[in-house]
Design a protein around this motif. Structure first.
Motif, mmCIF file in Angstrom:
data_model
loop_
_atom_site.group_PDB
_atom_site.id
_atom_site.type_symbol
_atom_site.label_atom_id
_atom_site.label_comp_id
_atom_site.label_asym_id
_atom_site.label_seq_id
_atom_site.Cartn_x
_atom_site.Cartn_y
_atom_site.Cartn_z
ATOM 1 N N ILE A 19 -31.013 -17.192 34.799
ATOM 2 C CA ILE A 19 -30.606 -18.505 35.065
ATOM 3 C C ILE A 19 -31.506 -19.527 34.274
ATOM 4 C CG2 ILE A 19 -30.635 -20.331 36.676
ATOM 5 C CD1 ILE A 19 -29.510 -18.301 38.725
ATOM 6 N N ALA A 20 -32.842 -18.758 34.543
ATOM 7 C CA ALA A 20 -34.193 -19.720 33.989
ATOM 8 C C ALA A 20 -33.827 -19.830 32.471
ATOM 9 C CB ALA A 20 -35.279 -19.148 34.373
ATOM 10 N N THR A 21 -33.428 -18.552 31.663
ATOM 11 C CA THR A 21 -33.370 -18.852 30.108
ATOM 12 C C THR A 21 -31.875 -19.357 29.826
ATOM 13 O OG1 THR A 21 -32.609 -16.309 30.277
ATOM 14 C CG2 THR A 21 -35.068 -16.884 29.945
ATOM 15 N N ALA A 22 -30.816 -19.363 30.614
ATOM 16 C CA ALA A 22 -29.507 -19.677 29.758
ATOM 17 C C ALA A 22 -29.643 -21.268 29.560
ATOM 18 C CB ALA A 22 -28.585 -19.348 31.092
ATOM 19 N N ALA A 23 -28.878 -21.372 28.649
ATOM 20 C CA ALA A 23 -28.842 -22.895 27.969
ATOM 21 C C ALA A 23 -27.785 -23.867 28.673
ATOM 22 C CB ALA A 23 -28.631 -22.846 26.520
ATOM 23 N N THR A 24 -26.795 -23.311 29.015
ATOM 24 C CA THR A 24 -25.493 -24.031 29.536
ATOM 25 C C THR A 24 -25.291 -23.869 30.943
ATOM 26 O OG1 THR A 24 -23.718 -22.630 29.009
ATOM 27 C CG2 THR A 24 -24.465 -24.127 27.173
ATOM 28 N N VAL A 25 -24.802 -24.899 31.550
ATOM 29 C CA VAL A 25 -24.517 -24.574 33.138
ATOM 30 C C VAL A 25 -23.497 -23.443 33.327
ATOM 31 C CG1 VAL A 25 -22.643 -26.305 33.279
ATOM 32 C CG2 VAL A 25 -24.143 -25.527 35.157
ATOM 33 N N GLU A 26 -22.540 -23.360 32.338
ATOM 34 C CA GLU A 26 -21.613 -22.122 32.455
ATOM 35 C C GLU A 26 -22.468 -20.705 32.516
ATOM 36 O OE1 GLU A 26 -21.213 -24.611 30.312
ATOM 37 O OE2 GLU A 26 -19.330 -25.584 30.941
ATOM 38 N N ASP A 27 -23.525 -20.630 31.476
ATOM 39 C CA ASP A 27 -24.178 -19.549 31.605
ATOM 40 C C ASP A 27 -25.094 -19.395 32.665
ATOM 41 O OD1 ASP A 27 -23.373 -18.529 29.234
ATOM 42 O OD2 ASP A 27 -24.878 -19.724 28.117
ATOM 43 N N ARG A 28 -25.737 -20.564 33.115
ATOM 44 C CA ARG A 28 -26.627 -20.217 34.453
ATOM 45 C C ARG A 28 -25.741 -20.077 35.834
ATOM 46 N NH1 ARG A 28 -28.081 -25.855 33.031
ATOM 47 N NH2 ARG A 28 -28.530 -26.184 35.182
ATOM 48 N N VAL A 29 -24.680 -20.352 35.999
ATOM 49 C CA VAL A 29 -23.962 -20.017 37.204
ATOM 50 C C VAL A 29 -23.307 -18.894 37.122
ATOM 51 C CG1 VAL A 29 -23.166 -22.485 37.751
ATOM 52 C CG2 VAL A 29 -21.551 -20.959 36.629
ATOM 53 N N LYS A 30 -23.399 -17.995 36.064
ATOM 54 C CA LYS A 30 -22.854 -16.352 36.088
ATOM 55 C C LYS A 30 -23.195 -15.698 37.054
ATOM 56 C CE LYS A 30 -21.360 -16.403 31.107
ATOM 57 N NZ LYS A 30 -21.628 -16.028 29.743
ATOM 58 N N PRO A 31 -24.599 -15.739 37.711
ATOM 59 C CA PRO A 31 -24.866 -15.063 38.699
ATOM 60 C C PRO A 31 -23.865 -15.059 39.945
ATOM 61 C CG PRO A 31 -26.924 -15.747 37.803
ATOM 62 C CD PRO A 31 -25.826 -16.410 36.779
ATOM 63 N N CYS A 32 -23.508 -16.441 40.258
ATOM 64 C CA CYS A 32 -22.958 -16.605 41.414
ATOM 65 C C CYS A 32 -21.566 -16.025 41.310
ATOM 66 C CB CYS A 32 -22.641 -18.179 41.181
ATOM 67 S SG CYS A 32 -24.087 -19.311 41.030
ATOM 68 N N ALA A 33 -20.921 -15.595 40.079
ATOM 69 C CA ALA A 33 -19.761 -14.745 40.247
ATOM 70 C C ALA A 33 -19.711 -13.533 41.016
ATOM 71 C CB ALA A 33 -19.224 -14.688 38.702
ATOM 72 N N ALA A 34 -20.932 -13.026 41.164
ATOM 73 C CA ALA A 34 -20.842 -11.625 41.713
ATOM 74 C C ALA A 34 -20.270 -11.760 43.160
ATOM 75 C CB ALA A 34 -22.437 -11.113 41.716
ATOM 76 N N CYS A 35 -20.474 -12.813 43.792
ATOM 77 C CA CYS A 35 -20.166 -12.993 45.161
ATOM 78 C C CYS A 35 -18.785 -14.050 45.414
ATOM 79 C CB CYS A 35 -20.864 -13.448 46.085
ATOM 80 S SG CYS A 35 -22.300 -12.422 46.407
ATOM 81 N N HIS A 36 -19.115 -15.063 44.525
ATOM 82 C CA HIS A 36 -18.128 -16.406 44.476
ATOM 83 C C HIS A 36 -17.049 -16.162 43.531
ATOM 84 C CE1 HIS A 36 -20.497 -18.110 47.728
ATOM 85 N NE2 HIS A 36 -21.518 -17.822 47.087
ATOM 86 N N GLY A 37 -16.749 -15.163 42.846
ATOM 87 C CA GLY A 37 -15.832 -14.977 41.680
ATOM 88 C C GLY A 37 -16.236 -16.077 40.439
ATOM 89 N N ALA A 38 -15.464 -15.525 39.385
ATOM 90 C CA ALA A 38 -15.892 -16.053 38.039
ATOM 91 C C ALA A 38 -15.642 -17.651 38.011
ATOM 92 C CB ALA A 38 -15.338 -15.250 36.931
ATOM 93 N N GLN A 39 -14.416 -18.017 38.554
ATOM 94 C CA GLN A 39 -13.962 -19.391 38.506
ATOM 95 C C GLN A 39 -14.301 -19.922 39.906
ATOM 96 O OE1 GLN A 39 -13.258 -21.234 35.848
ATOM 97 N NE2 GLN A 39 -13.752 -19.304 34.952
ATOM 98 N N GLY A 40 -15.354 -19.510 40.752
ATOM 99 C CA GLY A 40 -15.402 -19.988 41.913
ATOM 100 C C GLY A 40 -14.611 -19.868 43.098
#
Length: 111
Positions: A19-40
């Protein structure tokens, strides 16, 4: 149980560094997909649907996980290092995703 929690915590720490090194918000939210799904939208109903939730609700929830007002060790681990701007960005991103939530669902889905 402790081993499982330790593995989840380790995964959360690894995700946080990305998260700290990702440039875009799309990249920074990727860890959320593990539980909340790739598209929320999670595949497991135990996790909240983030896509289409109200932006201010998502911001408040993340702030409460960060402060410890909401108790969930996994979410606290993810939320604690987030800056105020990260929280605003994440909330806006998920609020802007397409969703089938109705106004009633916003209250039911919120955790």
């Amino acid at each position: 149980m402790n081993r499982t929690f330790s593995l989840i915590a380790f995964g959360a720490l690894a995700a946080l560094s990305s998260i700290a090194t990702a440039a875009t918000v799309e990249d920074r939210v990727k860890p959320c997909a593990a539980c909340h799904g790739a598209q929320g939208v999670p595949t497991d109903p135990q996790y909240a649907k983030l896509a289409g939730q109200y932006r201010d609700y998502l911001e408040q929830a993340l702030k409460e996980y960060k402060s410890g007002k909401r108790k969930n060790p996994i979410m606290t681990g993810f939320a604690t290092p987030l800056s105020d701007q990260d929280i605003k960005d994440f909330a806006a991103y998920f609020a802007g995703l397409p969703s089938d939530l109705s106004d009633l669902d916003h209250h039911v889905q919120g955790r």
